[in-house]
Design an enzyme around this catalytic site. Structure first.
Site, PDB file in Angstrom:
ATOM      1  N   LEU A 190       0.815  -1.214   0.000  1.00 45.40           N
ATOM      2  CA  LEU A 190       0.000   0.000   0.000  1.00 45.40           C
ATOM      3  C   LEU A 190       0.844   1.256   0.000  1.00 45.40           C
ATOM      4  O   LEU A 190       0.386   2.314  -0.440  1.00 45.40           O
ATOM      5  CB  LEU A 190      -0.932  -0.002   1.205  1.00 45.40           C
ATOM      6  N   GLY A 191       2.068   1.165   0.504  1.00 50.35           N
ATOM      7  CA  GLY A 191       2.953   2.323   0.537  1.00 50.35           C
ATOM      8  C   GLY A 191       4.303   1.941   1.101  1.00 50.35           C
ATOM      9  O   GLY A 191       4.476   0.867   1.674  1.00 50.35           O
ATOM     10  N   THR A 225      -2.585   4.863   6.161  1.00 50.22           N
ATOM     11  CA  THR A 225      -1.394   4.363   5.474  1.00 50.22           C
ATOM     12  C   THR A 225      -0.328   5.451   5.415  1.00 50.22           C
ATOM     13  O   THR A 225       0.849   5.203   5.685  1.00 50.22           O
ATOM     14  CB  THR A 225      -1.741   3.879   4.052  1.00 50.22           C
ATOM     15  N   GLU A 229       3.424   5.634   7.038  1.00 48.36           N
ATOM     16  CA  GLU A 229       4.631   5.779   6.223  1.00 48.36           C
ATOM     17  C   GLU A 229       5.409   7.050   6.569  1.00 48.36           C
ATOM     18  O   GLU A 229       6.644   7.053   6.559  1.00 48.36           O
ATOM     19  CB  GLU A 229       4.268   5.774   4.730  1.00 48.36           C
ATOM     20  N   HIS A 232       7.629   6.305   9.408  1.00 45.20           N
ATOM     21  CA  HIS A 232       8.911   5.733   8.967  1.00 45.20           C
ATOM     22  C   HIS A 232       9.838   6.831   8.450  1.00 45.20           C
ATOM     23  O   HIS A 232      11.038   6.842   8.742  1.00 45.20           O
ATOM     24  CB  HIS A 232       8.675   4.712   7.848  1.00 45.20           C
ATOM     25  N   ASP A 248      11.484  -1.444  18.966  1.00 43.61           N
ATOM     26  CA  ASP A 248      11.495  -0.298  18.056  1.00 43.61           C
ATOM     27  C   ASP A 248      12.274   0.891  18.614  1.00 43.61           C
ATOM     28  O   ASP A 248      12.160   1.994  18.110  1.00 43.61           O
ATOM     29  CB  ASP A 248      10.066   0.117  17.719  1.00 43.61           C
ATOM     30  N   THR A 253       6.378   1.538  23.941  1.00 42.48           N
ATOM     31  CA  THR A 253       5.552   0.753  23.011  1.00 42.48           C
ATOM     32  C   THR A 253       5.738  -0.714  23.339  1.00 42.48           C
ATOM     33  O   THR A 253       6.839  -1.256  23.193  1.00 42.48           O
ATOM     34  CB  THR A 253       5.937   1.015  21.542  1.00 42.48           C
TER      35      THR A 253
END
Length: 697
Positions: A190-191, A225, A229, A232, A248, A253
């Site tokens: 998706l990306g 989405t 992204e 990131h 991470d 988290t």
């Protein structure tokens, strides 16, 4: 969750196993990084250095008086299809980004109590750039017609060769139709994004159906989405990085065992028990793989990590105050520079047009529009809405002013207004025997030179002429060949369902090469098109076709009837202005030939029956007409329908006259209201045909 060992960071990006690569995956960032780092081994050292520095800072969560503002450009890669998403859809995505990164998203209220104290206002804002790299005004939306197609590959990234703005000044976002998985994967990507330590063409690539929450956007995603992204792009890893034993680099988290562990947002899911305190999986986190509508939060440590990278090159320069001025996000104390756009430039008479002021550099305080031919020829509002009632082409001008001066911008023939009703009644067939339809103006190319249909004078279904998408075997992969038909008015069909049918001749060169034919319809004078048909591979090829290279049909049996048998069934049977666009997308296979394009209540080429099967005598006539037909050919259940040139039914008659094996209908001038052209349609349970006839004074 933090990493146990620094070096496991880079290994975590290799953790997608073969099974996952061959199945569904939503984000391609990890796989993209793995593939491209093979050619750039220095990235891993840079990544580790960044992470060591980040850990040494202790994940400090700073308090800021001001937010970070990031200038954004959307490069919309399209071939005039649905992937050419609207300005409104892009603005909706900006809304989602700004809400998500500033803890203003409505679903933050659904965050479970275990995580409410960890949710962060990240103090990051995204704005469309207002000045492009050349210093010209822009709306931050860069539309690129791509003759190379709209699909992209994570390996070769052709879309980044089409458009790229300086990464030290802009966040580049490329909008495409689909993304080919790399590493041998076949799942849906998706990306994907470029991490801050990567030096290749920086930015985010995303499918158009994952942009925002309106228009072509998938209703399950909610625009998340791109939130994921961009996370990131700002240096965040997945929450499931390296499973329960990895992490991470963010202590707040909880660890997640696997890639799709939380795909269904399990209420009490807790895939890892080695965190302290042991918390359930935070599938609400924007960096997990959960349904977009479940995602609702970044954590305070994630915010700190993103802020850390916004203080490092190359992200640091984007948020600098000097860059915000250079990209137009912040106005200067200068006179404005004028520019405008409209949501539509081709409209039907009576349709509304929304104009947008795109002035840049200095903020205007006064707007003066000249909108010739519109409902408000002069307007002083910033973004006026007007209606154009009269067909024609119209100039638009805008003068903007502030305390430092003024500037004017205008464009001749900026708005084209077409008749509200179509030009052609639905009794139309073009077999291309009379003339080149493009030279004659019957059809219009909607793809650029180099990827256009060609007129053929030696190949045809019902004659010797046709049009062809000139694909050559093994070349031109991704090219789109496209044309638009005349416009049609279906309102006078009196309940008859119009069809759009035509004959196609095509053969595949091999089983794994499939060229594609798509048909679109527009009901707003070409302002937008909706796809209504797709055929490819064996479904496009003629019946019994074998494999061939550089195929040329030599027989009428090598043609196949195709199209839409009922426009009523799609909701378009009574529209007053319909035009069709036919696209052929090259896979480097074979030419696609098209003949006998027919828009009417009958199928293409049904009038090709011989004169002995169906004829009107005399024609033209000032008195009586006799419609003859072959009883052996047509059978006993025959009906005659007479239409006028406006598409209205004048008469319906069942056959009552027979002479040997010939049947006939008798018509006289008293049955017609005026002279002119009429159409006689002969129908039986198995076939139909039509012939024009002319009543003269």
């Amino acid at each position: 969750m933090n990493f146990r060992f620094i070096l496991s960071v880079s290994m975590g990006l290799l953790a997608l196993n073969a099974t996952e690569l061959q199945s569904q995956h939503t984000c391609g960032t990890d796989v993209y990084y793995h593939e491209h780092s093979q050619q750039n081994p220095q990235w891993k050292g840079q990544e580790n250095q960044f992470n060591q520095d980040w850990i040494s800072k202790g994940q400090v969560v700073e308090s800021r008086a001001a937010i970070y503002t990031i200038p954004v450009v959307f490069h919309v890669i399209h071939t005039n299809g649905p992937e050419n998403i609207s300005r409104e859809q892009i603005l909706d995505q900006l809304r989602v980004l700004n809400e998500d990164f500033n803890k203003k998203n409505a679903n933050i209220s659904n965050l479970r109590s275990a995580f409410t104290s960890r949710a962060a206002d990240c103090q990051i804002e995204f704005q469309l750039a207002k000045v492009d790299p050349s210093g010209n005004c822009t709306d931050g939306i860069n539309r690129i017609y791509s003759s190379a197609g709209v699909e992209t590959s994570m390996s070769s990234e052709p879309v980044k060769q089409l458009a790229y703005w300086d990464k030290t000044k802009y966040l580049n976002i490329w909008v495409v139709t689909s993304i080919a998985a790399s590493g041998g994967g076949t799942g849906t990507v998706l990306g994907y994004a470029v991490f801050p330590w990567m030096t290749n063409r920086d930015g985010v690539v995303v499918r158009h159906d994952r942009v925002g929450s309106i228009g072509t956007a998938a209703n399950t995603d909610g625009g998340r989405t791109l939130t994921h992204e961009v996370g990131h792009w700002l240096g965040l890893y997945h929450t499931f990085q390296d499973g329960c034993t990895g992490g991470d680099l963010c202590d707040d988290t909880p660890p997640v065992n696997g890639t799709f562990t939380n795909a269904s947002c399990p209420a009490n899911g807790n895939s890892c028990n080695n965190d302290s305190p042991d918390l359930p999986d935070m599938w609400e986190n924007f960096m997990d793989y959960s349904d977009g509508k479940c995602m609702s939060a970044f954590t305070t440590n994630q915010r700190s990590r993103m802020h850390y990278f916004l203080g490092q090159s190359p992200r640091k320069s984007l948020v600098a105050s000097s860059n915000l001025v250079a990209t137009g996000v912040v106005n200067s104390n200068v006179a404005p520079k004028g520019l405008f756009s409209a949501n539509k430039r081709v409209v039907c008479a009576g349709e509304e047009v929304q104009f947008y002021d795109l002035s840049c550099k200095g903020g205007p305080s006064v707007w003066s529009w000249t909108l010739a031919g519109s409902s408000s020829p002069n307007s002083s509002v910033q973004n006026p809405k007007v209606v154009y009632q009269t067909p024609g082409t119209y100039k638009v001008s805008l003068t903007v002013q502030n305390n430092y001066g003024s500037n004017s911008y205008s464009q001749d023939a900026y708005i084209t207004v077409l008749k509200a009703n179509g030009d052609t009644y639905p009794h139309y067939e073009n077999d291309f025997e009379a003339a080149d339809p493009f030279a004659a103006g019957d059809f219009a190319h909607s793809s650029p030179a180099g990827s256009q249909f060609a007129y053929q004078s030696s190949v045809g279904f019902s004659g010797s002429h046709s049009v062809k998408a000139p694909i050559v075997t093994n070349t031109g992969v991704g090219k789109v060949y496209s044309f638009i038909t005349p416009s049609f008015d279906f309102t006078a069909l009196s309940g008859q369902s119009p069809r759009l049918t035509f004959y196609v001749s095509y053969a595949q060169p091999s089983a794994d090469v499939s060229d594609i034919l798509r048909v679109y319809i527009s009901t707003d004078c070409g302002g937008s098109f909706e796809q209504i048909l797709e055929r490819s591979g064996s479904a496009l090829a003629y019946t019994g076709a074998g494999y061939a290279t550089n195929f040329v049909p030599t027989d009428s049996k090598q043609w196949k009837l195709s199209g839409i048998p009922s426009l009523n069934s799609l909701g378009f049977g009574s529209v007053k202005n319909a035009m069709f666009r036919i696209d052929v997308v090259s896979a480097g296979g074979n030419p696609v030939y098209i003949d006998n394009i027919n828009c009417s209540p009958w199928y293409a080429s049904t009038e090709s029956l011989s004169q002995q099967d169906f004829e009107i005598i005399p024609n033209p006539s000032a008195g009586e007409f006799t419609v003859h037909f072959d009883a052996a050919q047509w059978g006993s259940q025959v009906e005659l329908i007479v239409w006028n040139a406006q598409g209205q039914v004048c008469q319906k008659i069942n056959a009552t006259h027979w002479e040997m094996e010939r049947g006939y209908f008798q018509l006289d001038r008293n049955q017609f209201s005026h002279t002119g052209v009429y159409f006689a349609e002969l129908k039986s349970p198995s076939q139909s045909a039509r012939q024009p006839f002319v009543l003269i004074p």
